[in-house]
Design a protein around this motif. Structure first.
Motif, PDB file in Angstrom:
ATOM      1  N   LEU A 158       0.813  -1.215   0.000  1.00  0.00           N
ATOM      2  CA  LEU A 158       0.000   0.000   0.000  1.00  0.00           C
ATOM      3  C   LEU A 158       0.847   1.264   0.000  1.00  0.00           C
ATOM      4  CD1 LEU A 158      -2.759  -1.058   2.547  1.00  0.00           C
ATOM      5  CD2 LEU A 158      -3.033  -0.716   0.079  1.00  0.00           C
ATOM      6  N   GLY A 159       2.173   1.096  -0.034  1.00  0.00           N
ATOM      7  CA  GLY A 159       3.046   2.254  -0.056  1.00  0.00           C
ATOM      8  C   GLY A 159       3.296   2.836   1.323  1.00  0.00           C
ATOM      9  N   LEU A 160       2.865   2.127   2.361  1.00  0.00           N
ATOM     10  CA  LEU A 160       3.096   2.611   3.719  1.00  0.00           C
ATOM     11  C   LEU A 160       4.509   2.301   4.175  1.00  0.00           C
ATOM     12  CD1 LEU A 160      -0.263   1.488   5.324  1.00  0.00           C
ATOM     13  CD2 LEU A 160       0.342   3.754   4.472  1.00  0.00           C
ATOM     14  N   GLY A 161       5.159   1.351   3.502  1.00  0.00           N
ATOM     15  CA  GLY A 161       6.520   0.991   3.846  1.00  0.00           C
ATOM     16  C   GLY A 161       6.596   0.323   5.198  1.00  0.00           C
ATOM     17  N   PRO A 162       7.792  -0.028   5.584  1.00  0.00           N
ATOM     18  CA  PRO A 162       7.972  -0.703   6.852  1.00  0.00           C
ATOM     19  C   PRO A 162       7.920   0.246   8.040  1.00  0.00           C
ATOM     20  CG  PRO A 162      10.059  -0.454   5.746  1.00  0.00           C
ATOM     21  CD  PRO A 162       8.997   0.029   4.798  1.00  0.00           C
ATOM     22  N   HIS A 163       7.669   1.528   7.817  1.00  0.00           N
ATOM     23  CA  HIS A 163       7.556   2.472   8.912  1.00  0.00           C
ATOM     24  C   HIS A 163       6.292   2.232   9.728  1.00  0.00           C
ATOM     25  CE1 HIS A 163      11.010   4.724   7.629  1.00  0.00           C
ATOM     26  NE2 HIS A 163      10.518   4.782   6.421  1.00  0.00           N
ATOM     27  N   VAL A 164       5.417   1.377   9.238  1.00  0.00           N
ATOM     28  CA  VAL A 164       4.216   1.022   9.980  1.00  0.00           C
ATOM     29  C   VAL A 164       4.647   0.242  11.217  1.00  0.00           C
ATOM     30  CG1 VAL A 164       2.108  -0.345   9.894  1.00  0.00           C
ATOM     31  CG2 VAL A 164       2.849   0.925   7.879  1.00  0.00           C
ATOM     32  N   VAL A 176      21.054  -9.938   8.570  1.00  0.00           N
ATOM     33  CA  VAL A 176      21.056  -8.933   9.633  1.00  0.00           C
ATOM     34  C   VAL A 176      20.802  -9.641  10.949  1.00  0.00           C
ATOM     35  CG1 VAL A 176      20.073  -6.749  10.447  1.00  0.00           C
ATOM     36  CG2 VAL A 176      20.106  -7.245   7.983  1.00  0.00           C
ATOM     37  N   THR A 177      21.663  -9.366  11.935  1.00  0.00           N
ATOM     38  CA  THR A 177      21.554  -9.985  13.256  1.00  0.00           C
ATOM     39  C   THR A 177      21.625  -8.904  14.328  1.00  0.00           C
ATOM     40  OG1 THR A 177      23.950 -10.315  13.358  1.00  0.00           O
ATOM     41  CG2 THR A 177      22.622 -12.160  12.515  1.00  0.00           C
ATOM     42  N   GLY A 178      21.542  -9.327  15.571  1.00  0.00           N
ATOM     43  CA  GLY A 178      21.710  -8.411  16.701  1.00  0.00           C
ATOM     44  C   GLY A 178      20.385  -7.962  17.267  1.00  0.00           C
ATOM     45  N   ASP A 179      20.316  -6.678  17.589  1.00  0.00           N
ATOM     46  CA  ASP A 179      19.129  -6.097  18.218  1.00  0.00           C
ATOM     47  C   ASP A 179      18.043  -5.841  17.176  1.00  0.00           C
ATOM     48  OD1 ASP A 179      20.501  -6.166  20.610  1.00  0.00           O
ATOM     49  OD2 ASP A 179      21.138  -4.069  20.499  1.00  0.00           O
ATOM     50  N   THR A 215      12.648 -11.583  12.409  1.00  0.00           N
ATOM     51  CA  THR A 215      13.631 -12.535  11.902  1.00  0.00           C
ATOM     52  C   THR A 215      12.937 -13.612  11.076  1.00  0.00           C
ATOM     53  OG1 THR A 215      13.476 -14.035  13.800  1.00  0.00           O
ATOM     54  CG2 THR A 215      15.019 -12.170  13.992  1.00  0.00           C
ATOM     55  N   ASN A 216      13.751 -14.422  10.423  1.00  0.00           N
ATOM     56  CA  ASN A 216      13.201 -15.592   9.739  1.00  0.00           C
ATOM     57  C   ASN A 216      14.004 -16.843  10.091  1.00  0.00           C
ATOM     58  OD1 ASN A 216      15.400 -14.902   8.152  1.00  0.00           O
ATOM     59  ND2 ASN A 216      14.182 -14.354   6.364  1.00  0.00           N
ATOM     60  N   GLY A 217      14.530 -16.850  11.301  1.00  0.00           N
ATOM     61  CA  GLY A 217      15.184 -18.043  11.819  1.00  0.00           C
ATOM     62  C   GLY A 217      16.493 -17.747  12.503  1.00  0.00           C
ATOM     63  N   ASP A 218      16.725 -18.419  13.627  1.00  0.00           N
ATOM     64  CA  ASP A 218      17.983 -18.342  14.359  1.00  0.00           C
ATOM     65  C   ASP A 218      18.381 -16.917  14.728  1.00  0.00           C
ATOM     66  OD1 ASP A 218      18.255 -21.143  14.151  1.00  0.00           O
ATOM     67  OD2 ASP A 218      19.239 -20.956  12.200  1.00  0.00           O
ATOM     68  N   GLY A 219      17.402 -16.067  15.021  1.00  0.00           N
ATOM     69  CA  GLY A 219      17.692 -14.705  15.444  1.00  0.00           C
ATOM     70  C   GLY A 219      18.244 -13.806  14.363  1.00  0.00           C
ATOM     71  N   LEU A 260      16.342  -0.991   8.228  1.00  0.00           N
ATOM     72  CA  LEU A 260      16.416  -1.133   9.682  1.00  0.00           C
ATOM     73  C   LEU A 260      15.022  -1.236  10.299  1.00  0.00           C
ATOM     74  CD1 LEU A 260      19.372   1.289  10.502  1.00  0.00           C
ATOM     75  CD2 LEU A 260      19.421  -1.219  10.339  1.00  0.00           C
ATOM     76  N   ALA A 261      14.084  -0.473   9.775  1.00  0.00           N
ATOM     77  CA  ALA A 261      12.711  -0.555  10.279  1.00  0.00           C
ATOM     78  C   ALA A 261      12.100  -1.923   9.964  1.00  0.00           C
ATOM     79  CB  ALA A 261      11.864   0.563   9.683  1.00  0.00           C
ATOM     80  N   TYR A 262      12.359  -2.439   8.781  1.00  0.00           N
ATOM     81  CA  TYR A 262      11.796  -3.720   8.360  1.00  0.00           C
ATOM     82  C   TYR A 262      12.233  -4.860   9.279  1.00  0.00           C
ATOM     83  CZ  TYR A 262      10.673  -7.696   5.332  1.00  0.00           C
ATOM     84  OH  TYR A 262      10.178  -8.871   4.827  1.00  0.00           O
ATOM     85  N   VAL A 263      13.498  -4.841   9.692  1.00  0.00           N
ATOM     86  CA  VAL A 263      13.979  -5.913  10.562  1.00  0.00           C
ATOM     87  C   VAL A 263      13.720  -5.607  12.033  1.00  0.00           C
ATOM     88  CG1 VAL A 263      15.703  -6.717   8.894  1.00  0.00           C
ATOM     89  CG2 VAL A 263      16.371  -5.072  10.693  1.00  0.00           C
TER      90      VAL A 263
END
Length: 173
Positions: free
Chosen positions: A16-22, A40-43, A47-51, A90-93
């Motif tokens: 919808l064009g809202l992006g991951p900022h939702v 991408v790991t850490g804080d 995720t999609n497995g194993d953190g 960064l927002a997406y993860v």
């Protein structure tokens, strides 16, 4: 919310064009269907497995694609770079840390403040002039800043953060 439902909410917001900022609840990201280009790991909360959040090209494109033209100190002529803005990635993860340790295929590493991720700022580029970037051409991923847009992006510090052949990020405080 079940993971499948969360994935639908995230993907619907992006479509919808809202992006991951939702704002979304922490959850499981879809599994990559192609070659994983970035881990991408850490804080992070998504995720999609194993953190870790493992992303292929289609997943990167789905986050939100942007392009800009810039010259660089490493290329002969200006080029158009296409990728996902660092702030959107960064927002997406669900990144919550203040620093990003970025590492290349050859283990070259830089520390990038998460605050560099601003609208109109650096992108994790996967195309140069409409073509995928090979390893020889600084790909498949290059954290690149829009150097031509502001003198604040034409400094030794920013050039040092412009890591090519990027394949890993670790978010932390």
């Amino acid at each position: 919310m079940p993971n499948a439902m969360l994935n639908i909410v995230i993907l619907s917001a992006i479509a919808l064009g809202l992006g991951p900022h939702v704002t979304v609840l922490a959850g499981e990201l879809p599994q990559p269907q192609g070659t994983v280009l970035l881990t991408v790991t850490g804080d992070i909360t998504n995720t999609n497995g194993d953190g870790a959040a493992r992303l292929d090209i289609d997943m990167l494109r789905a986050i939100g694609e942007t392009s800009f033209e810039t010259d660089t100190i490493w290329t002969a002529e200006p080029a158009t770079y296409t990728g996902v803005e660092l702030d959107d990635l960064l927002a997406y993860v669900g990144a919550t840390g203040s620093q990003v340790d970025a590492r290349a295929i050859n283990d070259y590493a830089v520390v990038v403040p998460a605050s560099d991720g601003v609208d109109g700022g650096p992108v994790v580029a996967y195309e140069m002039n409409g073509q995928p970037m090979s390893r020889r051409d600084k790909g498949p991923l290059w954290l690149i800043y829009p150097y031509a847009s502001s003198s604040s992006y034409r400094t030794e510090v920013i050039y040092a953060r412009s890591i090519w052949q990027l394949d890993r990020m670790h978010v932390h405080d």
